[in-house]
Design a protein around this motif. Sequence first.
Motif, mmCIF file in Angstrom:
data_model
loop_
_atom_site.group_PDB
_atom_site.id
_atom_site.type_symbol
_atom_site.label_atom_id
_atom_site.label_comp_id
_atom_site.label_asym_id
_atom_site.label_seq_id
_atom_site.Cartn_x
_atom_site.Cartn_y
_atom_site.Cartn_z
ATOM 1 N N GLU A 72 0.814 -1.209 0.000
ATOM 2 C CA GLU A 72 0.000 0.000 0.000
ATOM 3 C C GLU A 72 0.858 1.273 0.000
ATOM 4 N N LEU A 73 1.954 1.263 0.750
ATOM 5 C CA LEU A 73 2.819 2.444 0.795
ATOM 6 C C LEU A 73 3.442 2.710 -0.563
ATOM 7 N N TYR A 74 3.883 1.662 -1.231
ATOM 8 C CA TYR A 74 4.455 1.807 -2.574
ATOM 9 C C TYR A 74 3.412 2.373 -3.536
ATOM 10 N N LYS A 75 2.204 1.825 -3.493
ATOM 11 C CA LYS A 75 1.140 2.287 -4.388
ATOM 12 C C LYS A 75 0.780 3.742 -4.111
ATOM 13 N N LYS A 76 0.695 4.095 -2.850
ATOM 14 C CA LYS A 76 0.357 5.479 -2.472
ATOM 15 C C LYS A 76 1.475 6.422 -2.902
ATOM 16 N N ARG A 77 2.722 5.990 -2.728
ATOM 17 C CA ARG A 77 3.860 6.817 -3.154
ATOM 18 C C ARG A 77 3.801 7.046 -4.662
ATOM 19 N N GLN A 78 3.483 5.999 -5.415
ATOM 20 C CA GLN A 78 3.365 6.131 -6.872
ATOM 21 C C GLN A 78 2.257 7.117 -7.224
ATOM 22 N N THR A 79 1.130 7.001 -6.544
ATOM 23 C CA THR A 79 -0.006 7.874 -6.822
ATOM 24 C C THR A 79 0.320 9.338 -6.527
ATOM 25 N N LEU A 80 0.995 9.579 -5.414
ATOM 26 C CA LEU A 80 1.276 10.957 -4.999
ATOM 27 C C LEU A 80 2.499 11.557 -5.680
ATOM 28 N N MET A 81 3.547 10.768 -5.850
ATOM 29 C CA MET A 81 4.822 11.301 -6.322
ATOM 30 C C MET A 81 4.971 11.304 -7.847
ATOM 31 N N LYS A 82 4.365 10.347 -8.526
ATOM 32 C CA LYS A 82 4.550 10.222 -9.976
ATOM 33 C C LYS A 82 4.176 11.500 -10.724
ATOM 34 N N PRO A 83 3.030 12.137 -10.436
ATOM 35 C CA PRO A 83 2.709 13.377 -11.160
ATOM 36 C C PRO A 83 3.730 14.493 -10.913
ATOM 37 N N ILE A 84 4.238 14.577 -9.696
ATOM 38 C CA ILE A 84 5.232 15.607 -9.368
ATOM 39 C C ILE A 84 6.533 15.319 -10.109
ATOM 40 N N GLN A 85 6.957 14.059 -10.089
ATOM 41 C CA GLN A 85 8.178 13.677 -10.785
ATOM 42 C C GLN A 85 8.044 13.891 -12.292
ATOM 43 N N ASP A 86 6.874 13.612 -12.836
ATOM 44 C CA ASP A 86 6.649 13.846 -14.264
ATOM 45 C C ASP A 86 6.735 15.327 -14.601
ATOM 46 N N ASP A 87 6.168 16.176 -13.740
ATOM 47 C CA ASP A 87 6.252 17.622 -13.967
ATOM 48 C C ASP A 87 7.697 18.103 -13.938
ATOM 49 N N VAL A 88 8.465 17.618 -12.975
ATOM 50 C CA VAL A 88 9.873 18.008 -12.872
ATOM 51 C C VAL A 88 10.635 17.520 -14.102
ATOM 52 N N TYR A 89 10.392 16.278 -14.509
ATOM 53 C CA TYR A 89 11.051 15.737 -15.695
ATOM 54 C C TYR A 89 10.732 16.592 -16.928
ATOM 55 N N ASN A 90 9.464 16.943 -17.092
ATOM 56 C CA ASN A 90 9.077 17.763 -18.251
ATOM 57 C C ASN A 90 9.720 19.142 -18.210
ATOM 58 N N ALA A 91 9.844 19.719 -17.019
ATOM 59 C CA ALA A 91 10.504 21.024 -16.892
ATOM 60 C C ALA A 91 11.991 20.908 -17.235
ATOM 61 N N VAL A 92 12.640 19.846 -16.780
ATOM 62 C CA VAL A 92 14.053 19.623 -17.110
ATOM 63 C C VAL A 92 14.200 19.448 -18.617
ATOM 64 N N LYS A 93 13.291 18.711 -19.204
ATOM 65 C CA LYS A 93 13.323 18.473 -20.651
ATOM 66 C C LYS A 93 13.155 19.790 -21.430
ATOM 67 N N LYS A 94 12.239 20.651 -20.975
ATOM 68 C CA LYS A 94 12.039 21.949 -21.640
ATOM 69 C C LYS A 94 13.294 22.809 -21.560
ATOM 70 N N VAL A 95 13.901 22.860 -20.374
ATOM 71 C CA VAL A 95 15.140 23.641 -20.210
ATOM 72 C C VAL A 95 16.212 23.084 -21.134
ATOM 73 N N SER A 96 16.315 21.765 -21.206
ATOM 74 C CA SER A 96 17.302 21.124 -22.062
ATOM 75 C C SER A 96 17.085 21.487 -23.533
ATOM 76 N N GLU A 97 15.841 21.426 -23.967
ATOM 77 C CA GLU A 97 15.536 21.735 -25.366
ATOM 78 C C GLU A 97 15.767 23.212 -25.679
ATOM 79 N N GLU A 98 15.368 24.093 -24.768
ATOM 80 C CA GLU A 98 15.525 25.528 -25.001
ATOM 81 C C GLU A 98 16.989 25.959 -25.035
ATOM 82 N N ARG A 99 17.794 25.356 -24.168
ATOM 83 C CA ARG A 99 19.200 25.775 -24.063
ATOM 84 C C ARG A 99 20.141 24.891 -24.882
#
Length: 171
Positions: free
Chosen positions: A109-136
Amino acid sequence: MKKILLSLLLLVGCAAASQAQKFALVDMEYILKNVPAYEMANEQLNQLSQRWQKEVEAVSKEADSMYKQYLSDKVFLTEEQVKKREQEIVAKEEEATQLRYKYFGPEGELYKKRQTLMKPIQDDVYNAVKKVSEERGYQAIFDRASSANIVYASPRIDVSNEVLAKLGYAN
């Protein structure tokens, strides 16, 4: 003359190739500490973990007290009663183990809850890193927080604040 010209051409080619590769660093710990949603999710996970841990400990203590009671009563019990009590104790210990696995196991349950809560945040951070990488024009961005191999890196190549700005958390 031919060797000198070839060596010079090779040297110029290597210099051009090395200039074309740009890289940067980010500090994921720093970024995540500055994302309020991450801190809230982390706090929620800690509270759940503590609640579940108390539940598991309560069942374990119950099994332990059953065992202590069994030891003190053992001399007065018949062979049938001894077997029955031992089975009850083993069942209670298994219940505690199963509960621990249910909450804290690899697919718990802890693993599943962590995935539910953290995955969207990690995806947002990844996308922001990707945008910075592409722009620069970076070919690679390394995480300095998770790499023990980086002994020193110039602060000029750290783009953590740019990533935070892309996420909407300007510093």
